[in-house]
Design a protein around this motif. Structure first.
Motif, short mmCIF file in Angstrom:
data_model
loop_
_atom_site.label_atom_id
_atom_site.label_comp_id
_atom_site.label_asym_id
_atom_site.label_seq_id
_atom_site.Cartn_x
_atom_site.Cartn_y
_atom_site.Cartn_z
N THR A 137 -75.12 -19.06 -64.97
CA THR A 137 -75.07 -18.12 -66.10
C THR A 137 -73.68 -17.53 -66.27
OG1 THR A 137 -77.41 -17.59 -65.83
CG2 THR A 137 -76.07 -16.00 -67.04
N VAL A 138 -73.09 -17.09 -65.17
CA VAL A 138 -71.75 -16.51 -65.20
C VAL A 138 -70.74 -17.54 -65.72
CG1 VAL A 138 -69.87 -15.76 -63.68
CG2 VAL A 138 -72.12 -14.70 -63.51
N PRO B 216 -80.07 -33.36 -52.88
CA PRO B 216 -78.99 -33.96 -53.68
C PRO B 216 -79.28 -34.00 -55.18
CG PRO B 216 -80.19 -35.66 -52.49
CD PRO B 216 -80.69 -34.34 -51.98
N LEU B 217 -80.55 -34.12 -55.57
CA LEU B 217 -80.87 -34.13 -57.00
C LEU B 217 -80.62 -32.76 -57.64
CD1 LEU B 217 -84.05 -36.40 -57.13
CD2 LEU B 217 -81.67 -36.98 -57.71
N ARG B 218 -80.95 -31.71 -56.91
CA ARG B 218 -80.66 -30.36 -57.43
C ARG B 218 -79.16 -30.11 -57.47
NH1 ARG B 218 -84.70 -25.76 -55.85
NH2 ARG B 218 -84.43 -25.30 -58.03
N ALA B 219 -78.43 -30.65 -56.50
CA ALA B 219 -76.97 -30.53 -56.50
C ALA B 219 -76.39 -31.26 -57.72
CB ALA B 219 -76.39 -31.11 -55.21
N LEU B 220 -76.90 -32.45 -57.99
CA LEU B 220 -76.44 -33.21 -59.15
C LEU B 220 -76.77 -32.47 -60.45
CD1 LEU B 220 -75.17 -35.78 -60.31
CD2 LEU B 220 -77.45 -36.82 -60.22
N LEU B 221 -77.98 -31.91 -60.53
CA LEU B 221 -78.37 -31.13 -61.70
C LEU B 221 -77.42 -29.95 -61.89
CD1 LEU B 221 -80.40 -30.49 -63.99
CD2 LEU B 221 -81.70 -29.18 -62.29
N ASN B 222 -77.10 -29.25 -60.81
CA ASN B 222 -76.18 -28.12 -60.89
C ASN B 222 -74.81 -28.58 -61.39
OD1 ASN B 222 -75.53 -25.35 -60.57
ND2 ASN B 222 -74.53 -25.82 -58.64
N MET B 223 -74.32 -29.70 -60.90
CA MET B 223 -73.02 -30.20 -61.34
C MET B 223 -73.05 -30.58 -62.82
SD MET B 223 -71.53 -32.43 -58.15
CE MET B 223 -72.99 -33.40 -57.85
N LEU B 224 -74.06 -31.32 -63.21
CA LEU B 224 -74.14 -31.76 -64.60
C LEU B 224 -74.28 -30.59 -65.57
CD1 LEU B 224 -76.44 -34.90 -64.21
CD2 LEU B 224 -73.98 -34.87 -64.71
N LEU B 225 -75.17 -29.66 -65.24
CA LEU B 225 -75.35 -28.50 -66.11
C LEU B 225 -74.09 -27.63 -66.16
CD1 LEU B 225 -78.98 -27.32 -65.24
CD2 LEU B 225 -78.17 -28.28 -67.41
N SER B 226 -73.52 -27.36 -65.01
CA SER B 226 -72.35 -26.48 -64.97
C SER B 226 -71.18 -27.05 -65.75
CB SER B 226 -71.93 -26.20 -63.52
OG SER B 226 -72.89 -25.41 -62.88
N VAL B 227 -70.88 -28.30 -65.54
CA VAL B 227 -69.71 -28.89 -66.21
C VAL B 227 -69.99 -29.08 -67.71
CG1 VAL B 227 -68.21 -30.90 -66.33
CG2 VAL B 227 -68.81 -29.94 -64.12
N THR B 228 -71.09 -29.71 -68.06
CA THR B 228 -71.31 -30.01 -69.47
C THR B 228 -71.58 -28.75 -70.30
OG1 THR B 228 -73.64 -30.51 -69.08
CG2 THR B 228 -72.12 -32.36 -69.08
N VAL B 229 -72.43 -27.88 -69.81
CA VAL B 229 -72.77 -26.69 -70.60
C VAL B 229 -71.58 -25.73 -70.67
CG1 VAL B 229 -74.33 -24.72 -70.82
CG2 VAL B 229 -75.23 -26.94 -70.13
N CYS B 230 -70.80 -25.61 -69.62
CA CYS B 230 -69.64 -24.70 -69.66
C CYS B 230 -68.55 -25.23 -70.59
CB CYS B 230 -69.08 -24.46 -68.27
SG CYS B 230 -70.18 -23.43 -67.27
N VAL B 231 -68.30 -26.52 -70.58
CA VAL B 231 -67.32 -27.08 -71.53
C VAL B 231 -67.83 -26.91 -72.96
CG1 VAL B 231 -66.19 -29.20 -72.31
CG2 VAL B 231 -66.26 -28.65 -69.88
N LEU B 232 -69.10 -27.16 -73.17
CA LEU B 232 -69.69 -26.95 -74.49
C LEU B 232 -69.60 -25.48 -74.91
CD1 LEU B 232 -71.25 -28.05 -76.92
CD2 LEU B 232 -73.36 -27.66 -75.63
N ALA B 233 -69.87 -24.57 -73.99
CA ALA B 233 -69.80 -23.13 -74.30
C ALA B 233 -68.37 -22.73 -74.68
CB ALA B 233 -70.29 -22.30 -73.11
N THR B 234 -67.37 -23.27 -73.98
CA THR B 234 -65.98 -22.97 -74.32
C THR B 234 -65.67 -23.46 -75.73
OG1 THR B 234 -65.31 -23.14 -72.00
CG2 THR B 234 -63.57 -23.30 -73.65
N TRP B 235 -66.11 -24.67 -76.04
CA TRP B 235 -65.88 -25.24 -77.36
C TRP B 235 -66.58 -24.42 -78.44
CZ3 TRP B 235 -68.64 -29.89 -79.81
CH2 TRP B 235 -67.94 -30.33 -80.93
#
Length: 124
Positions: free
Chosen positions: A39-40, A96-115
């Motif tokens: 969220t942060v 590892p699946l939750r780790a992957l989910l965290n990576m995918l969500l954090s990177v994609t959603v944060c870049v999208l939020a910046t845009w």
């Protein structure tokens, strides 16, 4: 030297904001997934995009204000190092699946939020 003072003051404020927002999110969602950090990072990314347009492209505010808000407040508010450690903890905890989910969500959603922050403020 004055720029460093602005960065330090903004960093103190951003760190306290991160602590408050993250704990508030975890109070609602629990701590089994790093929702607070996610969220942060999303909120910080949105604000980074919006404030960048306002301070750099539109208002051309002073270097001190940019240092205070972009480097200090948002630099301390967003938590990429915490995101990284929590992701490693998920991997080491056998999730590892939750780790992957965290990576995918954090990177994609944060870049999208910046845009989205950039686009939203450019429309004003």
């Amino acid at each position: 030297m004055s720029q460093l003072v602005f960065i330090a003051a903004g960093g103190a404020l951003g760190a306290v904001m991160r602590f408050g927002v993250s704990n508030a999110v975890h109070a609602v969602t629990g701590r089994d997934f790093p929702y607070g950090t996610l969220t942060v990072n999303i909120l910080g990314s949105l604000l980074m995009g919006a404030l960048y347009v306002l301070l750099v492209e539109r208002l051309i505010e002073t270097v001190e204000w940019r240092a205070f808000l972009l480097v200090g407040v948002l630099g301390a508010f967003t938590t990429f190092s915490t995101f990284s450690m929590e992701t490693v903890a998920l991997i080491e905890g056998g999730e590892p699946l939750r780790a992957l989910l965290n990576m995918l969500l954090s990177v994609t959603v944060c870049v999208l939020a910046t845009w989205l922050g950039v686009l939203a403020v450019r429309q004003l």
